[in-house]
Design an enzyme around this catalytic site. Structure first.
Site, PDB file in Angstrom:
ATOM      1  N   ASP A  20      69.561  71.777  40.639  1.00  0.00           N
ATOM      2  CA  ASP A  20      70.929  71.880  40.121  1.00  0.00           C
ATOM      3  C   ASP A  20      71.679  70.559  40.298  1.00  0.00           C
ATOM      4  O   ASP A  20      71.431  69.819  41.248  1.00  0.00           O
ATOM      5  CB  ASP A  20      71.657  73.014  40.859  1.00  0.00           C
ATOM      6  CG  ASP A  20      72.898  73.467  40.113  1.00  0.00           C
ATOM      7  OD1 ASP A  20      73.066  73.090  38.936  1.00  0.00           O
ATOM      8  OD2 ASP A  20      73.702  74.198  40.710  1.00  0.00           O
ATOM      9  N   ASN A  68      70.392  80.586  30.700  1.00  0.00           N
ATOM     10  CA  ASN A  68      70.799  79.262  30.205  1.00  0.00           C
ATOM     11  C   ASN A  68      71.016  79.222  28.683  1.00  0.00           C
ATOM     12  O   ASN A  68      71.592  78.264  28.156  1.00  0.00           O
ATOM     13  CB  ASN A  68      69.797  78.174  30.615  1.00  0.00           C
ATOM     14  CG  ASN A  68      69.924  77.762  32.070  1.00  0.00           C
ATOM     15  OD1 ASN A  68      68.974  77.272  32.681  1.00  0.00           O
ATOM     16  ND2 ASN A  68      71.091  77.947  32.663  1.00  0.00           N
TER      17      ASN A  68
HETATM   18  C1  FPP Z   1      70.836  72.462  36.326  1.00  0.00           C
HETATM   19  O1  FPP Z   1      71.806  71.450  36.293  1.00  0.00           O
HETATM   20  C2  FPP Z   1      69.665  72.014  35.625  1.00  0.00           C
HETATM   21  C3  FPP Z   1      69.132  72.610  34.521  1.00  0.00           C
HETATM   22  C4  FPP Z   1      69.682  73.817  33.889  1.00  0.00           C
HETATM   23  C5  FPP Z   1      67.959  72.032  33.855  1.00  0.00           C
HETATM   24  C6  FPP Z   1      66.907  71.508  34.759  1.00  0.00           C
HETATM   25  C7  FPP Z   1      65.874  70.906  33.914  1.00  0.00           C
HETATM   26  C8  FPP Z   1      65.231  69.762  34.173  1.00  0.00           C
HETATM   27  C9  FPP Z   1      65.442  68.943  35.376  1.00  0.00           C
HETATM   28  C10 FPP Z   1      64.237  69.293  33.186  1.00  0.00           C
HETATM   29  C11 FPP Z   1      62.932  70.004  33.370  1.00  0.00           C
HETATM   30  C12 FPP Z   1      61.923  69.391  32.518  1.00  0.00           C
HETATM   31  C13 FPP Z   1      60.637  69.749  32.442  1.00  0.00           C
HETATM   32  C14 FPP Z   1      59.701  68.940  31.651  1.00  0.00           C
HETATM   33  C15 FPP Z   1      60.131  70.938  33.119  1.00  0.00           C
HETATM   34  P1  FPP Z   1      73.206  71.762  35.628  1.00  0.00           P
HETATM   35  O2  FPP Z   1      73.131  71.397  34.190  1.00  0.00           O
HETATM   36  O3  FPP Z   1      73.568  73.197  35.857  1.00  0.00           O
HETATM   37  O4  FPP Z   1      74.121  70.793  36.408  1.00  0.00           O
HETATM   38  P2  FPP Z   1      75.638  71.070  36.842  1.00  0.00           P
HETATM   39  O5  FPP Z   1      75.616  72.225  37.801  1.00  0.00           O
HETATM   40  O6  FPP Z   1      76.024  69.789  37.511  1.00  0.00           O
HETATM   41  O7  FPP Z   1      76.417  71.355  35.611  1.00  0.00           O
END
Ligand code: FPP
Length: 247
Positions: A20, A68
Site C-alpha cells: 500500500d 479495486n
Molecule cells: C495500493 O496503493 C497498491 C495497489 C492497489 C496496486 C499494487 C500493485 C503493484 C505494486 C503492481 C503489481 C504489479 C505486478 C506485475 C504484479 P494505493 O494505490 O492504494 O496507494 P494509496 O493508499 O497511497 O492511495
C-alpha cells in the site's frame, strides 16, 4: 493450512504483503498515481529477490483486490496495462533467478491478453524452486473462501467430510504453508480482505513506509520483529507452560 509448529524458524517460510501507498508516494512528488504503481512494480521485483536471498520460500502479494474495480476507470486500465508490461519486462529475469510465479484470484474478469500473460508466466516458471511468488490479482479473501466452498460442493464433498484440511485443498494458496508474516506498508492498520483464511495465525507487521520505498532495510526490520515474536498458535507462551490461555 499451517504446517508450522511451535519451533518456527526465525526466518518465515511464507511472507504476505499488502503493497500500500503507491498513490501517496506519487502525490508527494506531484506525479500521477500511475507513476507510484510503476515504482511499485520495481519495489516488488526487488523484494522478491531480497526475500529469496534471505531463504524465504513463499512471497504472496496483493496486487489488485476484488474491490479495486471501484477505482477510476483510468487508474484500473492503467494498472492492467502496467501489469502486462511488467510481465514482459521482468519475466525472463525472474525466471532466470529461480522464481516460480503463481497467480491467485478470479481470472474471469480480466482481459484475454492478461490471462494469457499470466498463463505464460506460470508455465515458464513452473519448475523453479528458489521462491514462489504468488500474485493476488482480482483477489479477495471472502471470494477465496466462497470459491473453495463452491468447488467442494461441486465435487460432492459430504458435509461430514468437510474439515479445515479438506477445505484448504480448494483454497487459492493450497500449495503453500500459511503465511508466517503478514506485512502491510502505507500506514493503514487493517487486513483489507487479504488471505482471511490463511492469515489466521500470521504475525502482523504494519509499516508507515510507502510501498515504492520498501527495500532491504524495511524487510530486515520486519524480519527482526518477526524473530522476536512468540508464536503460540493458540497454545501457551513459551516458558510459561503452566499458564492457560493465549492466542
Ligand atoms: C495500493 O496503493 C497498491 C495497489 C492497489 C496496486 C499494487 C500493485 C503493484 C505494486 C503492481 C503489481 C504489479 C505486478 C506485475 C504484479 P494505493 O494505490 O492504494 O496507494 P494509496 O493508499 O497511497 O492511495
Amino acid at each position: 493450512m499451517s504446517d508450522s509448529n511451535d519451533a518456527s524458524p526465525p526466518i518465515p517460510r511464507h511472507v504476505a504483503i499488502v503493497m500500500d501507498g503507491n498513490g501517496r508516494w506519487a502525490k508527494k512528488r506531484f506525479m500521477p498515481r500511475f507513476f507510484g504503481h510503476k515504482q511499485g512494480v520495481d519495489a516488488l521485483v526487488r523484494t522478491v529477490l531480497s526475500c529469496a536471498d534471505r531463504g524465504i520460500e513463499y512471497l504472496t502479494v496483493f496486487a489488485f483486490s476484488s474491490e479495486n474495480w471501484k477505482r477510476p476507470t483510468e487508474e484500473v486500465s492503467g494498472l492492467m496495462g502496467l501489469v502486462l508490461v511488467a510481465v514482459s519486462k521482468y519475466l525472463s529475469k525472474l525466471a532466470a533467478d529461480g522464481v516460480r510465479i503463481r497467480i491467485i484470484g478470479d481470472r474471469r474478469q480480466v482481459s484475454d491478453k492478461l490471462r494469457e500473460a499470466w498463463l505464460q508466466a506460470e508455465e515458464s516458471t513452473r519448475h523453479n524452486t528458489r521462491i514462489t511468488l504468488s500474485v493476488a490479482f482480482n483477489y479477495g479473501g471472502r471470494w477465496d473462501i466462497l470459491q473453495a466452498c463452491r468447488q467442494a460442493m461441486d465435487d460432492g464433498l459430504a458435509s461430514d467430510a468437510l474439515d479445515e484440511a479438506a477445505l484448504n485443498r480448494y483454497m487459492a494458496l493450497s500449495y503453500a504453508p500459511d503465511p508466517d508474516l503478514f506485512i502491510r506498508t502505507g500506514g493503514e492498520v487493517r487486513i483489507s480482505n487479504f488471505l482471511l483464511w490463511q492469515a489466521a495465525y500470521s504475525e502482523l507487521y504494519f509499516s508507515d513506509c510507502l510501498w515504492p520505498e520498501f527495500g532491504d532495510a524495511e524487510l530486515d526490520a520486519a524480519l527482526a520483529e518477526y524473530a522476536r515474536r512468540d508464536r503460540r498458535f493458540g497454545g501457551v507462551p513459551s516458558g510459561a507452560a503452566s499458564l492457560a490461555g493465549g492466542a
